[in-house]
Scaffold this active site. Structure first.
Site, PDB file in Angstrom:
ATOM      1  N   VAL A 209      12.017 -18.361  -8.158  1.00  0.00           N
ATOM      2  CA  VAL A 209      10.562 -18.195  -8.151  1.00  0.00           C
ATOM      3  C   VAL A 209      10.112 -17.085  -9.092  1.00  0.00           C
ATOM      4  O   VAL A 209       8.936 -17.041  -9.476  1.00  0.00           O
ATOM      5  CB  VAL A 209      10.045 -17.933  -6.719  1.00  0.00           C
ATOM      6  CG1 VAL A 209      10.272 -19.148  -5.836  1.00  0.00           C
ATOM      7  CG2 VAL A 209      10.675 -16.688  -6.107  1.00  0.00           C
TER       8      VAL A 209
ATOM      9  N   TYR B 227       7.955 -13.302 -26.815  1.00  0.00           N
ATOM     10  CA  TYR B 227       8.649 -12.076 -26.434  1.00  0.00           C
ATOM     11  C   TYR B 227       9.348 -11.403 -27.614  1.00  0.00           C
ATOM     12  O   TYR B 227       9.538 -10.178 -27.601  1.00  0.00           O
ATOM     13  CB  TYR B 227       9.685 -12.348 -25.336  1.00  0.00           C
ATOM     14  CG  TYR B 227       9.145 -12.987 -24.084  1.00  0.00           C
ATOM     15  CD1 TYR B 227       7.794 -12.899 -23.744  1.00  0.00           C
ATOM     16  CD2 TYR B 227       9.974 -13.681 -23.216  1.00  0.00           C
ATOM     17  CE1 TYR B 227       7.306 -13.485 -22.583  1.00  0.00           C
ATOM     18  CE2 TYR B 227       9.495 -14.267 -22.042  1.00  0.00           C
ATOM     19  CZ  TYR B 227       8.165 -14.168 -21.743  1.00  0.00           C
ATOM     20  OH  TYR B 227       7.685 -14.756 -20.590  1.00  0.00           O
TER      21      TYR B 227
ATOM     22  N   HIS C 146      17.374  -2.214 -14.378  1.00  0.00           N
ATOM     23  CA  HIS C 146      16.161  -2.078 -13.577  1.00  0.00           C
ATOM     24  C   HIS C 146      16.387  -2.560 -12.147  1.00  0.00           C
ATOM     25  O   HIS C 146      15.687  -2.118 -11.220  1.00  0.00           O
ATOM     26  CB  HIS C 146      14.980  -2.819 -14.238  1.00  0.00           C
ATOM     27  CG  HIS C 146      15.045  -4.308 -14.131  1.00  0.00           C
ATOM     28  ND1 HIS C 146      15.617  -5.113 -15.102  1.00  0.00           N
ATOM     29  CD2 HIS C 146      14.590  -5.152 -13.160  1.00  0.00           C
ATOM     30  CE1 HIS C 146      15.507  -6.375 -14.729  1.00  0.00           C
ATOM     31  NE2 HIS C 146      14.897  -6.432 -13.572  1.00  0.00           N
TER      32      HIS C 146
ATOM     33  N   ARG D 263       1.184  -1.111 -11.216  1.00  0.00           N
ATOM     34  CA  ARG D 263      -0.076  -1.365 -11.915  1.00  0.00           C
ATOM     35  C   ARG D 263      -0.040  -0.793 -13.329  1.00  0.00           C
ATOM     36  O   ARG D 263      -0.791  -1.240 -14.208  1.00  0.00           O
ATOM     37  CB  ARG D 263      -1.237  -0.710 -11.167  1.00  0.00           C
ATOM     38  CG  ARG D 263      -1.626  -1.343  -9.851  1.00  0.00           C
ATOM     39  CD  ARG D 263      -2.814  -0.587  -9.259  1.00  0.00           C
ATOM     40  NE  ARG D 263      -3.233  -1.097  -7.969  1.00  0.00           N
ATOM     41  CZ  ARG D 263      -4.063  -2.109  -7.782  1.00  0.00           C
ATOM     42  NH1 ARG D 263      -4.547  -2.749  -8.828  1.00  0.00           N
ATOM     43  NH2 ARG D 263      -4.406  -2.502  -6.571  1.00  0.00           N
TER      44      ARG D 263
ATOM     45  N   LYS E 131      14.080 -37.050  -9.405  1.00  0.00           N
ATOM     46  CA  LYS E 131      12.875 -37.366 -10.163  1.00  0.00           C
ATOM     47  C   LYS E 131      12.311 -36.135 -10.880  1.00  0.00           C
ATOM     48  O   LYS E 131      11.533 -36.257 -11.821  1.00  0.00           O
ATOM     49  CB  LYS E 131      11.801 -37.933  -9.227  1.00  0.00           C
ATOM     50  CG  LYS E 131      12.139 -39.279  -8.625  1.00  0.00           C
ATOM     51  CD  LYS E 131      10.949 -39.878  -7.896  1.00  0.00           C
ATOM     52  CE  LYS E 131      10.542 -39.025  -6.717  1.00  0.00           C
ATOM     53  NZ  LYS E 131       9.426 -39.647  -5.950  1.00  0.00           N
TER      54      LYS E 131
ATOM     55  N   LYS F 143       8.465  -2.235 -40.800  1.00  0.00           N
ATOM     56  CA  LYS F 143       8.245  -3.515 -41.475  1.00  0.00           C
ATOM     57  C   LYS F 143       9.441  -4.454 -41.336  1.00  0.00           C
ATOM     58  O   LYS F 143      10.590  -4.054 -41.553  1.00  0.00           O
ATOM     59  CB  LYS F 143       7.935  -3.286 -42.965  1.00  0.00           C
ATOM     60  CG  LYS F 143       6.697  -2.426 -43.221  1.00  0.00           C
ATOM     61  CD  LYS F 143       5.458  -3.007 -42.555  1.00  0.00           C
ATOM     62  CE  LYS F 143       4.239  -2.122 -42.793  1.00  0.00           C
ATOM     63  NZ  LYS F 143       3.068  -2.588 -42.040  1.00  0.00           N
TER      64      LYS F 143
ATOM     65  N   ASP G 259       0.829  -1.206   0.000  1.00  0.00           N
ATOM     66  CA  ASP G 259       0.000   0.000   0.000  1.00  0.00           C
ATOM     67  C   ASP G 259       0.865   1.258   0.000  1.00  0.00           C
ATOM     68  O   ASP G 259       0.771   2.118   0.878  1.00  0.00           O
ATOM     69  CB  ASP G 259      -0.938  -0.017   1.208  1.00  0.00           C
ATOM     70  CG  ASP G 259      -1.859  -1.220   1.192  1.00  0.00           C
ATOM     71  OD1 ASP G 259      -2.102  -1.762   0.103  1.00  0.00           O
ATOM     72  OD2 ASP G 259      -2.347  -1.616   2.274  1.00  0.00           O
TER      73      ASP G 259
ATOM     74  N   PHE H 226       9.503 -19.092 -12.088  1.00  0.00           N
ATOM     75  CA  PHE H 226       8.339 -19.959 -11.846  1.00  0.00           C
ATOM     76  C   PHE H 226       7.045 -19.186 -12.094  1.00  0.00           C
ATOM     77  O   PHE H 226       6.099 -19.700 -12.690  1.00  0.00           O
ATOM     78  CB  PHE H 226       8.342 -20.478 -10.404  1.00  0.00           C
ATOM     79  CG  PHE H 226       9.429 -21.472 -10.090  1.00  0.00           C
ATOM     80  CD1 PHE H 226      10.246 -21.990 -11.087  1.00  0.00           C
ATOM     81  CD2 PHE H 226       9.651 -21.891  -8.789  1.00  0.00           C
ATOM     82  CE1 PHE H 226      11.243 -22.908 -10.791  1.00  0.00           C
ATOM     83  CE2 PHE H 226      10.642 -22.809  -8.482  1.00  0.00           C
ATOM     84  CZ  PHE H 226      11.448 -23.311  -9.485  1.00  0.00           C
TER      85      PHE H 226
ATOM     86  N   GLN I  81       5.088   3.634  -4.434  1.00  0.00           N
ATOM     87  CA  GLN I  81       6.157   2.984  -5.195  1.00  0.00           C
ATOM     88  C   GLN I  81       5.719   1.629  -5.731  1.00  0.00           C
ATOM     89  O   GLN I  81       6.013   1.280  -6.887  1.00  0.00           O
ATOM     90  CB  GLN I  81       7.416   2.825  -4.316  1.00  0.00           C
ATOM     91  CG  GLN I  81       8.159   4.106  -4.033  1.00  0.00           C
ATOM     92  CD  GLN I  81       7.525   4.933  -2.919  1.00  0.00           C
ATOM     93  OE1 GLN I  81       6.567   4.509  -2.287  1.00  0.00           O
ATOM     94  NE2 GLN I  81       8.062   6.126  -2.685  1.00  0.00           N
TER      95      GLN I  81
END
Length: 967
Positions: free
Chosen positions: A195, A255, A137, A49, A235, A326, A41, A198, A44
């Site tokens: 992650v 991408y 970044h 969004r 496995k 193009k 909240d 993931f 930053q």
């Protein structure tokens, strides 16, 4: 706080400090603790969004409009799951709750530093404009994390702050006293298996519509720490290899799509052209300025009238009208050859080859070939009037790999076995696959031209380079890892397209088609070969003029009735919804035409119904229905304006402004279809009005698209099969009817509408934010005159959800009140709900008359001290509370026809009598009938949280007194 990785037993119960759960289509419900909410909240984090996860991919896959916001929530969730699993399964590791918290925070904040369009910003724009300093970044993420902690006074120790930043960077050396294996979770520099991958592999493929299913439960529970690094059960070696393959597939297929890449370069050119005036690049060093660097930059450029931004605006115009750069040719390059191609295939060398080709031939082409492409002349030579510059040619070489350049990332992963759980080592190829490539990376070369008319010339120049390079390298030492070029190999075809083969000739073949064909790394791509005089005719441009601004899909209102503030993944727009409606509209009318030829459905009918489906939502304002149902009635009291009226206005403007050749009667028919009003064009087939906007019973393709689409985007599955329903559609008595066997499906469909309005569209937090947005717009109305734009299509064109950003960035004192309201939203300082009640249809008028802000305040003032909340002594002065500080919202939740059963208005037929239609009897679909098919949700809010407790008590007291009177 304690979580257990993907378990549903008693150990999975969460402690009481979970403040909310977020519905996610990938991970289901994500619990948010009080400590994590402090980071979420903030301005930053809420900034994310407005940063699309996949940059420009949404221009090719419209559904790929998810943001860094929901991705970071997913990474934080998985980071905690992984850390908690290790903590519980291996107590000897001494993982503390503090370790788990820091890993979770790092997962949440790892992408805070992404700029507009994600990797486009730091991978392409910043290196072009800032050449003396390196910026990534990740650097931005650390800067924004520090600013987040400082600005919001978050209680975190300096040591923990450094630890989180080191986890984001994946650099254990910066905090050597911390546990090394924790750095494998969020940003794994050892083998890339973290992650972050993931989440984005699963999420990106899901929203694009080509889901790659990863067994995240199995992976998390397979993780084990040995020798200070995270290892996995042997496995799972195949599964981990599949993850690496999936990463490569996403880069190769999605991408680096040719159109997405072309638009990337157009955005970069627009930003570079605007940078001297807007000083965009310099904002990366200042966290306060970086806060407002989002994808809305394009709208900032195109809405400006500054002459300094004319060049940038023209480029943005080309994006909006699909007049993209193009792709003239492409080639997949073996890993060892990438340096050679980077050195030799450059815009400068291509231009040089073109000039040499032009100077060597006295007459390069037959008489000039002309085509109507933006009034340009297409020829096989470069004209002096419109010269071809080096800057008009782009050479893009994208390296696509499994995660570690040319190395096999699985070689860097350690595994253990059930029999030896405390011993780890790498897996040999034979353990998981023998089909292992020599190199785990390749290059994808694409050549673009910014000037369409020079398409063929640029391709010819590029291929001249390849031929010269082949000749030169065939006499030199081969590149390491590359097969020497065979001087006897067949000569690749010329740049001109192959001539028609002679009759019965079987000897000609593509350069790579025949078995044993000795192609080289420099062979031409036979599928893309064109003449030097070739220039593609745009499917959308033709001879149309180009308008200066177009409403952006990036800024269009959401298809989930203003709900994305709560349902974090509901970031889809009216753009893709309208595409879906157009598709279903054509599908329905074509089905009817084939199933019932006697209806006389013409190609013109099909085309116009499809156009109506496409354009039915052109008139939606910012935040969709919040604009026309909440803002407009308050901004212009007594107005009868609706978004359907706006759609007709914008459709007329679209036709006129783009010089689209459409007959007036066809134009009127489309607008009548949008309005669902057959009386306006009585000569047209009446049943066609049931398709896009069905006023008869509400069963139309608009709902058939938005209900499944909205459910999917918020992570709620749908059960009914609309494809089967469509197949049974049949016209009887000039209306669309359905097989009686589908009555249950239709009933479930309308019940689904009710559920979405109850659970999603009218969620308490969504409603609170809606009213805050409306108050902000109303505060800005006297200065910006937003409401009046609905009567001017050119002004309305620029009115999108980005108006909030524009107000927040504005410095005018007249907008101070609006800025103050909008600033509260990302901080989660929302209007507070003081109560909610479900009201029966027959009592709705009674409650609308009696539950008002005035009566709530009067009730609060009359409360005895014992009822003034738990802290009566701290109750604020009620005399300062105004009626405008209280909101009472009544939202109708129905099956689609107010209090009536919509199935009473749908007609059905049976297979025994397909020519007669009737209303379905309730026993045909359900005996559980309602007295009324509508109810009201009544919610009350107070704008200032200090009044929440006393107003909550007042609401309960008022409702209790009304229950007695109601009886």
């Amino acid at each position: 706080m304690e979580y257990v990785a993907y378990q549903s037993d008693s150990e999975g119960e969460l402690e009481n400090n979970v403040v909310r759960h977020i519905k996610d289509p990938i991970h289901d419900y994500i619990p948010i603790s009080k400590s994590l909410a402090r980071f979420i909240d903030t301005k930053q984090f809420q900034r994310l969004r407005n940063i699309k996860q996949l940059g420009t991919s949404s221009y090719v896959w419209p559904s790929a409009c998810h943001t860094r916001f929901e991705h970071c929530l997913g990474v934080a969730f998985l980071a905690r799951q992984m850390a908690t699993h290790l903590q519980k399964s291996q107590p000897k590791l001494q993982i503390t709750d503090r370790d788990v918290d820091c890993v979770e925070i790092a997962g949440l904040c790892h992408d805070l530093g992404h700029g507009p369009w994600s990797h486009v910003w730091d991978g392409m724009f910043i290196p072009r404009v800032i050449k003396d300093r390196k910026w990534r970044h990740e650097d931005g993420s650390e800067m924004m994390f520090d600013a987040l902690v400082k600005d919001h006074k978050i209680d975190i120790s300096e040591e923990d702050q450094k630890f989180v930043k080191a986890l984001i960077a994946g650099e254990h050396s910066r905090t050597p006293h911390e546990k090394p294996f924790l750095f494998d979770i969020v940003a794994n520099k050892r083998n890339g298996l973290d992650v972050d991958k993931f989440d984005y592999i699963h999420r990106d493929s899901q929203v694009i519509g080509e889901p790659i299913h990863l067994s995240l439960v199995r992976l998390v529970n397979s993780a084990r720490v040995l020798d200070n690094q995270i290892c996995y059960n042997i496995k799972d070696a195949n599964h981990i290899y599949d993850i690496c393959v999936a990463r490569f597939k996403l880069h190769k297929t999605f991408y680096n799509h040719k159109t997405a890449k072309a638009i990337e370069y157009m955005i970069i050119d627009a930003l570079i052209a605007a940078d001297p005036y807007l000083k965009i690049s310099g904002r990366i060093w200042d966290p306060k300025k970086f806060l407002y660097l989002t994808d809305s930059l394009l709208e900032t450029i195109e809405s400006s009238e500054a002459p300094e931004l004319e060049e940038a605006r023209n480029i943005v115009d080309r994006i909006r009208t699909r007049d993209t750069y193009k792709d003239v040719d492409f080639k997949v390059i073996d890993w060892p050859m990438i340096p050679t191609f980077r050195k030799e295939v450059t815009p400068a060398n291509i231009l040089k080859a073109i000039m040499e080709r032009q100077s060597e031939t006295s007459q390069l082409d037959p008489p000039t070939l002309e085509r109507s492409i933006s009034s340009s002349t297409v020829s096989s030579s470069v004209s002096e009037e419109d010269p071809l510059d080096e800057s008009d040619i782009i050479v893009d070489i994208a390296v696509m790999h499994y995660g570690m350049q040319d190395k096999n990332p699985v070689d860097k992963v350690h595994f253990y076995s059930k029999r030896h759980p405390n011993r780890s080592g790498p897996a040999q190829a034979g353990v998981y696959s023998n089909l292992i490539p020599a190199h785990f990376a390749e290059g994808l070369l694409r050549v673009y031209t910014k000037k369409t008319k020079y398409f063929g010339i640029v391709q010819a120049g590029y291929r001249d380079i390849l031929r010269n390079l082949e000749k030169r390298l065939s006499t030199e030492e081969p590149v390491e890892g590359m097969t020497p070029l065979d001087p006897m190999a067949p000569t690749p075809p010329a740049s001109e397209p192959p001539t028609t083969p002679k009759a019965h000739s079987r000897n000609l073949s593509f350069t790579f088609a025949a078995a044993g064909n000795k192609t080289t790394p420099f062979s031409d791509n036979s599928f893309t070969t064109v003449s030097p005089s070739f220039a593609p005719a745009s499917p959308t441009q033709g001879s149309r003029k180009v308008t200066r601004r177009k409403r952006s899909r990036d800024e269009a209102s959401t298809s989930v009735q203003d709900a994305p503030s709560k349902k974090r993944n509901a970031t889809h727009s009216r753009f893709e919804h309208s595409l879906g409606v157009a598709y279903l509209a054509r599908k329905m009318v074509e089905h009817l035409g084939k199933a019932q030829p006697e209806l006389g459905i013409t190609p013109r009918d099909v085309a116009l119904v499809e156009i109506a489906g496409l354009c039915h939502d052109l008139g939606h304002g910012p935040w969709s229905h919040a604009w026309d149902s909440l803002f407009m009635p308050k901004a212009i009291p007594g107005t009868t304006w609706t978004h359907e009226v706006g759609s007709e206005m914008m459709f007329d403007y679209l036709i006129k402004d783009n010089d689209i050749d459409m007959r007036p009667e066809d134009q009127e028919f489309v607008k009548a279809l949008i309005a669902g009003d057959s009386s306006r064009t009585p000569n047209e087939k009446g049943f066609l009005f049931d398709i896009v906007a069905n006023k008869r019973n509400g069963l139309d393709v608009d709902k058939c698209d938005y209900l499944p689409r909205d459910r999917r985007m918020v992570g709620i599955s749908a059960d009914h099969s609309l494809s089967r329903l469509f197949r049974t559609a049949r016209v009887i008595d000039n209306q669309i009817c359905y097989d009686i066997k589908e009555a249950g499906t239709v009933y479930d469909f309308f019940a689904d509408r009710y559920k979405m309005h109850s659970k999603v569209y009218n969620h308490k937090t969504t409603k609170a934010m809606e009213y805050m947005i409306i108050d902000g717009l109303l505060a800005a109305q006297p200065y910006l005159h937003l409401a009046e734009s609905v009567f001017n299509p050119e002004e309305y064109l620029g009115l999108t959800d980005c108006i909030m950003n524009r107000i927040q960035h504005a410095k005018e004192p007249e907008l101070a009140e609006a800025r103050a309201i909008f600033t509260r939203i990302p901080k989660r300082n929302l209007y507070k709900k003081i109560g909610s009640t479900i009201i029966k249809w027959k009592t709705r008028d009674f409650y609308r008359q009696n539950v008002t802000p005035e009566r709530l305040i009067a009730t609060a003032k009359a409360l005895p001290p014992s009822l003034e909340g738990d802290h009566a002594a701290s109750v604020p002065d009620l005399d300062k509370l105004k009626t405008t500080d209280i909101i009472v919202d009544f939202s109708s939740r129905n099956y689609g026809m107010k209090e009536k059963n919509p199935l009473d208005f749908v007609k059905f037929y049976s297979k025994h009598d397909p020519f007669t239609c009737r209303k379905a009897d309730p026993k045909d679909y359900s005996s559980l009938q309602h007295e009324f098919f509508s109810e009201d949700g009544m919610s009350a809010f107070v704008k200032h949280k200090e009044y929440r407790d006393v107003m909550k008590a007042a609401y309960n007291a008022l409702l209790k007194s009304l229950e007695v009177k109601e009886d």
